[in-house]
Write an enzyme that holds these catalytic residues in place. Structure first.
Site, PDB file in Angstrom:
ATOM      1  N   SER A   1       0.844  -1.197   0.000  1.00 18.87           N
ATOM      2  CA  SER A   1       0.000   0.000   0.000  1.00 18.87           C
ATOM      3  C   SER A   1       0.876   1.242   0.000  1.00 18.87           C
ATOM      4  O   SER A   1       2.096   1.155   0.168  1.00 18.87           O
ATOM      5  CB  SER A   1      -0.912   0.019   1.242  1.00 18.87           C
ATOM      6  OG  SER A   1      -1.740  -1.112   1.291  1.00 18.87           O
TER       7      SER A   1
ATOM      8  N   SER B   1      -3.562  -3.297  -2.881  1.00 21.22           N
ATOM      9  CA  SER B   1      -2.837  -2.105  -2.447  1.00 21.22           C
ATOM     10  C   SER B   1      -3.803  -1.047  -1.940  1.00 21.22           C
ATOM     11  O   SER B   1      -4.741  -0.642  -2.637  1.00 21.22           O
ATOM     12  CB  SER B   1      -2.022  -1.535  -3.614  1.00 21.22           C
ATOM     13  OG  SER B   1      -1.102  -0.574  -3.168  1.00 21.22           O
TER      14      SER B   1
ATOM     15  N   ASP C   1      -4.095   2.548  -1.386  1.00 19.96           N
ATOM     16  CA  ASP C   1      -3.410   3.775  -1.793  1.00 19.96           C
ATOM     17  C   ASP C   1      -4.300   4.961  -1.460  1.00 19.96           C
ATOM     18  O   ASP C   1      -5.214   5.332  -2.204  1.00 19.96           O
ATOM     19  CB  ASP C   1      -3.085   3.721  -3.286  1.00 19.96           C
ATOM     20  CG  ASP C   1      -2.207   2.520  -3.614  1.00 19.96           C
ATOM     21  OD1 ASP C   1      -1.306   2.219  -2.817  1.00 19.96           O
ATOM     22  OD2 ASP C   1      -2.445   1.875  -4.651  1.00 19.96           O
TER      23      ASP C   1
END
Length: 404
Positions: free
Chosen positions: A281, A319, A321
């Site tokens: 991440s 991930s 983000d």
């Protein structure tokens, strides 16, 4: 004599099990080796520190927890984790919220307190970043810290919705051992300061992995000149104003083969793998002294995505983000002590230089997180190599990208 020996062994065992905060380095600037030092070419003009702390008032603090080695024993270690704290206006202005905006590029992660930021347009306290399974304790600790250091609102009521974000460090850290404690959050907040910012495997970034090299914290900044009336006659043109935008990120994302630095396919040239999918991440914090409204700051937060893309990431399914941008301008505009406040802002048509600065600083912050770092061995003897600096210079030269 035997009793003394047993006591000594017991004390050593306690120290080995309990993570210890590492003292801050007193000569950060002298010890850092950053991407520009290796000849990586970047666009744009950085601030004096090339860090988020180039935005006046912004302070950054860490607690780094490293202890143990060998086989993972949940609750004992090895420990490779920590806490990062960012205070937008510094300790002297804890009760002056900043305009802010948030953006999720991929939501497989956590950033608490964002609903109220979306609703109110204000970030009303520090930003804290840690590992995934320590978000709860960190959030509660921020509330306790603010009660101790802050004050009730005008009605005498005390409440807080802290912003705490995370990335996963379970490859190197005993992440299910819950080693981050309230006092670790307090230390990161209390020790936050301006000036040079330590990068790499410190604070919340301690156990992180980026492009399957050792990842962690990275930062960079850009000076921005904004001038109105450039298409008008000279007598109507206003003088340029200079602002600063800084980016800080906790980099824990990306597959090795995707890594691109200054256009060079570094990941393909230095092949390798840590784990089989994009499970990391990225948390990014954008700060600026340019006067912007919350909707404009959300636009800045979106531009982090483009900076990350320059380094190769696709923001994979696993991930998280998540990005926040805030402005230190427009002080005290939250206060209900008057019916209206005068607020400054930059017209949308003049924001392109700020967008450019965010993209450029984000790209450089990622590379700084990789360059200013060290190889780490953690839980179950998992080893993650640092990006080899000499090899990077060789590749930059090979592709005619080395800046002398």
């Amino acid at each position: 004599m035997l009793v003394l020996l047993l006591l000594l062994l017991l004390l050593l065992n306690v120290d080995a099990r309990e993570p210890q905060p590492l003292p801050p380095r007193s000569t950060i600037a002298q010890k850092q080796v950053r991407a520009r030092d290796l000849g990586v070419p970047f666009d744009g003009a950085p601030g004096p520190l090339n860090a988020i702390t180039d935005v006046a008032g912004v302070e950054v603090g860490y607690t780094t927890l490293i202890s143990g080695e060998g086989k993972l024993i949940i609750g004992k270690g090895p420990v490779r984790t920590g806490v990062t704290a960012i205070i937008p206006r510094g300790h002297d202005s804890l009760n002056d919220p900043v305009y802010a905006g948030v953006f999720s590029l991929n939501g497989n992660g956590e950033m608490t307190g964002t609903n109220w930021i979306e609703e109110s347009g204000f970030l009303e306290g520090p930003v804290v970043i840690t590992n995934t399974h320590s978000v709860g304790v960190a959030r509660d600790a921020v509330i306790a810290w603010r009660i101790k250091h802050g004050a009730a609102d005008a009605t005498g009521y005390w409440w807080s919705l802290p912003l705490v974000a995370e990335t996963w460090d379970g490859w190197l850290n005993d992440t299910n051992g819950f080693h981050v404690k309230p006092e670790d959050v307090f230390h990161a907040l209390d020790s936050a300061h301006g000036g040079a910012v330590e990068e790499g495997s410190v604070g919340g970034g301690t156990g992180m992995i980026c492009y399957e090299f050792k990842g962690g914290n990275g930062t960079a900044s850009r000076k921005i000149d904004i001038k109105a009336g450039t298409d008008e006659p000279a007598q109507n043109a206003s003088a340029a104003r200079t602002f600063t935008v800084g980016v800080f990120l906790q980099a824990n994302f990306g597959r090795r083969a995707l890594l691109t630095i200054a256009g060079v396919p570094v990941g393909k040239e230095i092949p390798g793998t840590v784990y089989g999918e994009d499970t990391g991440s990225c948390i990014a914090v954008v700060a600026t002294d340019a006067p912007l409204l919350p909707n404009q700051l959300k636009r800045l937060a979106r531009r982090v995505s483009l900076g990350l893309a320059r380094t190769g990431t696709i923001s994979g399914n696993g991930s998280g983000d998540l990005f926040i941008a805030f402005s230190t301008a427009n002080k005290n505009v939250w206060a209900p002590d008057q019916a209206t406040h005068n607020v400054q802002t930059i017209p949308n048509d003049l924001m392109d230089p700020i967008f450019t600065g965010v993209v450029q600083a984000t790209e450089e912050a990622v590379v700084n997180a990789l360059v200013d770092n060290q190889t780490m061995t953690g839980a179950n003897n998992h080893r993650v190599d640092a990006l080899p600096q000499d090899r990077l210079r060789t590749l930059l030269q090979k592709y005619n990208r080395l800046q002398q």
